[in-house]
Enzyme design. Sequence first.
Site, short mmCIF file in Angstrom:
data_model
loop_
_atom_site.label_atom_id
_atom_site.label_comp_id
_atom_site.label_asym_id
_atom_site.label_seq_id
_atom_site.Cartn_x
_atom_site.Cartn_y
_atom_site.Cartn_z
N GLY A 34 0.82 -1.21 0.00
CA GLY A 34 0.00 0.00 0.00
C GLY A 34 0.85 1.25 0.00
N LEU A 36 0.53 3.69 -2.03
CA LEU A 36 0.95 3.55 -3.43
C LEU A 36 1.42 4.88 -4.03
CD1 LEU A 36 -1.90 1.19 -4.68
CD2 LEU A 36 0.30 0.59 -3.64
N HIS A 37 2.41 4.75 -4.91
CA HIS A 37 2.90 5.92 -5.66
C HIS A 37 2.95 5.52 -7.13
CE1 HIS A 37 6.62 3.66 -5.64
NE2 HIS A 37 6.63 3.66 -4.32
N GLY A 39 5.23 4.55 -8.96
CA GLY A 39 5.97 3.33 -9.25
C GLY A 39 5.06 2.10 -9.18
N HIS A 40 4.24 2.04 -8.12
CA HIS A 40 3.28 0.92 -8.02
C HIS A 40 2.29 0.96 -9.19
CE1 HIS A 40 4.21 1.49 -3.58
NE2 HIS A 40 4.45 0.19 -3.74
N LYS A 152 13.46 -1.16 -8.06
CA LYS A 152 14.11 -0.41 -6.97
C LYS A 152 14.48 -1.37 -5.85
CE LYS A 152 12.23 2.24 -3.79
NZ LYS A 152 12.90 1.86 -2.54
N SER A 189 7.48 4.50 -0.89
CA SER A 189 6.44 4.88 0.08
C SER A 189 7.06 5.60 1.27
CB SER A 189 5.70 3.63 0.56
OG SER A 189 5.16 2.95 -0.55
N ARG A 190 8.33 5.31 1.55
CA ARG A 190 8.99 5.92 2.72
C ARG A 190 9.42 7.36 2.44
NH1 ARG A 190 10.79 0.26 3.59
NH2 ARG A 190 9.96 -0.36 5.62
#
Length: 294
Positions: A34, A36-37, A39-40, A152, A189-190
């Site tokens: 989850g 999500l950005h 990239g997802h 990544k 996400s971080r």
Amino acid sequence: MSTPLRLASREDLRAWCTHIRQSGGTVGFVPTMGALHAGHRSLARASRERGLTTLASIFVNPMQFGPNEDFDRYPRSLDTDADALEREGVAAIFAPSVEEMVSAGDRTTVSVRELTQHFCGPFRPGHFDGVSTVVARLFSLVGPCVAFFGRKDYQQVAVIRRMTTDLAMPIEVVACPTLRDEDGLAMSSRNRYLNPAARHQALSLARGLHAASEAYHAGERRADSLVFLARQEVVSCMDSVDYVALGDADSLAPLAGTVLRAPAVLAIAASLGGTRLIDNIVFGIDPSPIGKHP
Ligand code: PAF
């Protein structure tokens, strides 16, 4: 686009995947935690572009977090994530509870040897066992599918690929390119933990990879020189550097002291203000420059 079906139980997930296959479809599976950005979203798009019926899972997996890591504060945003997945044409979302996926009676761990000893392995004991165990469980529920992961997390993809091969799982693993923000920061996400100043410092990872990549494309093949170029960008900006290391692209075995033969992966893990970031570039595969840089 129609609203993705929400699945929460193992039985419903298995039944839905079986139904897709019996109807002549192929499941494209995007496992995530989850938050999500883009990239997802690119993983879901890759599935859609292959004409697959896309399933995403959203599960913050406690097994892959160490005792002092960010499991409790890991961002959780199911409804926003579901909206984003709907826009990517995702057909179903599996979002189980922790109890649905992990039970105190579990006695089986999937552990991939050797690949997990390099890069992040020594710094996150148990992490890859947690990843491979949950992904094996998900693959067992989903069944034959094409599974999409981001490059990544290069070591994670290598571990999962090895696991599927060794355990003869009917899964095709697809590794998709790392997506970067305009300034070159690899999407994660971080990243949302970073304040603007920290975010600026964090660009040193991409800058380091960029410097090494430019040298590689100019003909530099000494592993130690390439690592040095990347490391010197990162050390002055980050609080601590776990590693800047070059490894064989398949086995991940260290290439320190060697003259490089591509493909080889240059990977970095470093922390800033309690946030641990990773990034990598694969010589022989990724283009140069790798993105825009400050
Ligand atoms: O990359 C992730 O988000 C996780 O490690 C994964 C593959 C979903 C397993 O929990």
